[in-house]
Design a protein around this motif. Structure first.
Motif, short mmCIF file in Angstrom:
data_model
loop_
_atom_site.label_atom_id
_atom_site.label_comp_id
_atom_site.label_asym_id
_atom_site.label_seq_id
_atom_site.Cartn_x
_atom_site.Cartn_y
_atom_site.Cartn_z
N LYS A 4 120.17 -37.26 -15.00
CA LYS A 4 120.81 -36.03 -15.43
C LYS A 4 120.01 -35.32 -16.52
N ILE A 5 118.91 -35.93 -16.94
CA ILE A 5 118.02 -35.29 -17.91
C ILE A 5 116.81 -34.67 -17.22
N THR A 6 116.12 -35.47 -16.41
CA THR A 6 114.86 -35.02 -15.80
C THR A 6 114.99 -34.67 -14.32
N ASN A 7 116.10 -35.08 -13.71
CA ASN A 7 116.29 -34.97 -12.26
C ASN A 7 115.33 -35.89 -11.50
N GLU A 28 119.50 -46.14 -15.55
CA GLU A 28 118.51 -45.78 -16.54
C GLU A 28 117.48 -44.83 -15.95
N CYS A 29 117.22 -43.73 -16.67
CA CYS A 29 116.19 -42.79 -16.27
C CYS A 29 114.82 -43.46 -16.41
N VAL A 30 114.07 -43.49 -15.33
CA VAL A 30 112.76 -44.15 -15.32
C VAL A 30 111.81 -43.49 -16.30
N SER A 194 114.21 -38.90 -24.52
CA SER A 194 115.06 -38.03 -23.70
C SER A 194 115.48 -36.78 -24.46
N LEU A 195 115.74 -36.91 -25.76
CA LEU A 195 116.10 -35.75 -26.57
C LEU A 195 114.90 -34.82 -26.74
N ALA A 199 114.55 -30.88 -25.76
CA ALA A 199 114.04 -29.88 -26.71
C ALA A 199 112.92 -29.06 -26.09
N LYS A 200 111.98 -29.72 -25.45
CA LYS A 200 110.86 -29.00 -24.83
C LYS A 200 111.33 -28.10 -23.70
N LYS A 201 112.34 -28.54 -22.99
CA LYS A 201 112.88 -27.74 -21.88
C LYS A 201 113.36 -26.38 -22.38
#
Length: 275
Positions: A4-7, A28-30, A194-195, A199-201
């Protein structure tokens, strides 16, 4: 399941019983180490009460955050501007900040504003462009973190927020107090990576104390404010010296100015409204 952060890709890491009855899978996001639950079908049940019975630290947390936020605003932002506490609950933080003399407002879709009733944005015509938006203990509740961040950014370009960064190992996460499976409300657990991705997004600068307090800013700051303003990491002696210097020598590392409390203003305003 997609992150849900990076897809990007995730991997299932464990299950946990929520609300003492629902077996919930965690992923867990890889790419970033962000941890999310499966789609949260239990949320209506989990939010039968907006503030859980386990949140016995609510008052102390608001006092500590108000003291830190005061230093943050005076030293790094336009402290005479308007501010918003997003998902502000009972309005306690907004009331404390207004008592300190800061023009704070509150908003919360799911909780009654008790302490700052006339300073809920639903009752004002104030514009959404707040100098800074605070969002304390919010991000871990978001079913869709990216959408949640976008909602907050509608109110202002800078966000000061808190959420506990997850432990390093999966075993530590499984036994982590911050999961609070009894309430079933903490469904998104973050890493600094992840934060930083978020932020960069949104073209923000990211600052963190490495544990709990975090900041997204539109403009780059000269230093990480958590290294200059956070007294909690110091020894007892250093804390004592800092307090003495803060009180008697305002040249110590930060500025300070007398600020008139808004208590009298708010009392007069409430009296006029009632009348």
């Amino acid at each position: 399941m997609k992150s849900k952060i990076t897809n990007g890709e995730t991997k299932k890491i464990f299950t946990k019983k929520f609300l003492n009855k629902h077996e919930v899978s965690f992923f867990e996001c890889v790419d970033t180490g962000f941890i999310q639950t499966e789609d949260a079908f239990w949320l209506d049940e989990a939010y039968s009460e907006a503030i859980t019975k386990l949140d016995v630290g609510l008052v102390q947390r608001n006092i500590e955050l108000a003291n830190f936020t005061e230093r943050l605003l005076v030293n790094y932002f336009n402290d005479d501007a308007a501010f918003l506490d997003y998902a502000g609950g009972y309005g306690l933080f907004t009331r404390i900040m207004r008592n300190k003399g800061f023009n704070f407002y509150s908003t919360d879709k799911f909780c009654k504003n008790i302490f700052a009733e006339y300073y809920d944005i639903s009752e004002t015509n104030i514009k959404k462009d707040f100098e800074i938006v605070t969002a304390f203990e919010v991000l871990e509740h978001l079913p869709n973190p990216i959408q949640g961040i976008e909602d907050i950014l509608q109110y202002g370009k800078n966000i000061f927020f808190t959420t506990e960064l997850r432990p390093t190992t999966i075993e530590e996460v499984q036994n982590w107090w911050y999961l609070i499976p009894e309430t079933g409300q903490h469904i998104a657990l973050y890493t600094a990576k992840s934060l930083e991705f978020i932020a960069k997004k949104y073209n923000k600068h990211f600052y963190t104390d490495g544990k709990w307090k975090h900041l997204f800013t539109e403009e780059q700051l000269l230093v990480n404010p958590f290294t200059t303003l956070d007294f909690t990491k110091d020894s007892f002696l250093i804390k004592k010296l800092r307090r003495i210097l803060f009180k008697h020598d305002r040249r110590f590392g930060f500025s300070f100015k007398e600020r008139k409390s808004l208590v009298q203003h708010d009392w007069d305003d409430a009296k006029n409204r009632i009348s």
